[in-house]
Design an enzyme around this catalytic site. Structure first.
Site, PDB file in Angstrom:
ATOM      1  N   ILE A  97       0.856  -1.190   0.000  1.00  0.00           N
ATOM      2  CA  ILE A  97       0.000   0.000   0.000  1.00  0.00           C
ATOM      3  C   ILE A  97       0.890   1.237   0.000  1.00  0.00           C
ATOM      4  O   ILE A  97       1.772   1.372   0.858  1.00  0.00           O
ATOM      5  CB  ILE A  97      -0.951  -0.034   1.215  1.00  0.00           C
ATOM      6  N   LEU A  98       0.683   2.091  -0.972  1.00  0.00           N
ATOM      7  CA  LEU A  98       1.522   3.292  -1.080  1.00  0.00           C
ATOM      8  C   LEU A  98       1.094   4.339  -0.058  1.00  0.00           C
ATOM      9  O   LEU A  98      -0.083   4.431   0.295  1.00  0.00           O
ATOM     10  CB  LEU A  98       1.420   3.864  -2.497  1.00  0.00           C
ATOM     11  N   HIS A 114      -8.423  -4.337 -10.063  1.00  0.00           N
ATOM     12  CA  HIS A 114      -8.856  -5.140  -8.907  1.00  0.00           C
ATOM     13  C   HIS A 114      -9.836  -6.211  -9.401  1.00  0.00           C
ATOM     14  O   HIS A 114     -10.749  -5.911 -10.176  1.00  0.00           O
ATOM     15  CB  HIS A 114      -9.537  -4.213  -7.891  1.00  0.00           C
TER      16      HIS A 114
HETATM   17  C1  GRF Z   1      -4.854  -9.645 -10.809  1.00  0.00           C
HETATM   18  O1  GRF Z   1      -5.927 -10.506 -10.581  1.00  0.00           O
HETATM   19  C2  GRF Z   1      -5.208  -8.233 -10.413  1.00  0.00           C
HETATM   20  O2  GRF Z   1      -6.549  -7.932 -10.600  1.00  0.00           O
HETATM   21  C3  GRF Z   1      -4.865  -8.226  -8.941  1.00  0.00           C
HETATM   22  O3  GRF Z   1      -3.717  -9.023  -8.819  1.00  0.00           O
HETATM   23  C4  GRF Z   1      -3.669  -9.962  -9.894  1.00  0.00           C
HETATM   24  C5  GRF Z   1      -2.356  -9.777 -10.578  1.00  0.00           C
HETATM   25  O4  GRF Z   1      -2.146 -10.742 -11.573  1.00  0.00           O
HETATM   26  N1  GRF Z   1      -4.711  -6.883  -8.457  1.00  0.00           N
HETATM   27  P1  GRF Z   1      -0.934 -10.592 -12.584  1.00  0.00           P
HETATM   28  O5  GRF Z   1       0.332 -10.487 -11.750  1.00  0.00           O
HETATM   29  O6  GRF Z   1      -1.166  -9.392 -13.418  1.00  0.00           O
HETATM   30  O7  GRF Z   1      -0.925 -11.865 -13.396  1.00  0.00           O
END
Ligand code: GRF
Length: 193
Positions: A97-98, A114
């Site tokens: 978390i930034l 997300h």
């Molecule tokens: C994804 O599901 C994204 O929505 C979440 O973390 C995951 C990252 O996956 N924030 P990747 O490293 O891009 O394959």
């Protein structure tokens, strides 16, 4: 709309902690003619992040920053971002978390993807929660980062239908495929305004 060319593309950094499949989709997008961004830097808090391999294959500078001491980490980060003249940050599976300081400095310039239909299911294990609650839909959201986790203004969302036969594995895969399409679309939208 301002026409973005090679010279005025938005210098962008992508922050990752793991696999980096969204990073890969953003890099591919950035190489397209109509992309507003140029990815200049990959940042990770985790030197074992699989996604770091894309630094080599796509010849993009990478930097691993140890976040054990967040203060020191963020100082290094800010220095690097300023050195590379970064104007836009995409979080893609970045598990730290930034602080308010960075968020303020890059106000309106940090976005995240997300894996849920926000505001539903902030935080982790979003698909487990959707399955447990027998939701009809899951999905993904691209949103701006503010100092409240997973709560910034939504840029774009994509719904994914949950079928009765879906498992955690199949649902996660289905949503991830949509993430790879949604994130580039959301970035295009940001720079069309
Ligand atoms: C994804 O599901 C994204 O929505 C979440 O973390 C995951 C990252 O996956 N924030 P990747 O490293 O891009 O394959």
């Amino acid at each position: 709309m301002v026409q973005l060319t090679g010279n005025n593309l938005i210098s962008t950094a992508v922050f990752i902690s793991g696999r980096g499949t969204n990073l890969k989709s953003l890099i591919k997008f950035s190489k397209k003619k109509n992309s507003p961004i140029n990815i200049k830097l990959i940042i990770s808090n985790n030197n074992k992040a699989k996604g770091l391999k894309y630094s080599k294959s796509y010849k993009i500078q990478k930097k691993v920053i140890d976040f054990k001491n967040k203060n020191i980490a963020e100082k290094k980060l800010l220095n690097l971002l300023s050195k590379k003249k970064i104007r836009f940050i995409c979080l893609a599976g970045f598990m730290k978390i930034l602080s308010k300081k960075i968020i303020k400095k890059f106000s309106g310039k940090i976005v995240n993807i997300h894996p849920s239909l926000l505001p539903k299911y902030k935080g982790l294990n979003t698909h487990q929660k959707a399955l447990k609650n027998n939701d009809k839909y899951s999905g993904c959201t691209v949103h701006y980062i503010t100092d409240k986790v997973d709560s910034g203004k939504i840029i774009l969302q994509k719904k994914v239908k949950i079928k009765r036969k879906d498992s955690l594995n199949t649902l996660t895969k289905k949503v991830l495929l949509e993430e790879h399409k949604l994130y580039p679309r959301a970035i295009s939208k940001v720079f069309k305004n």
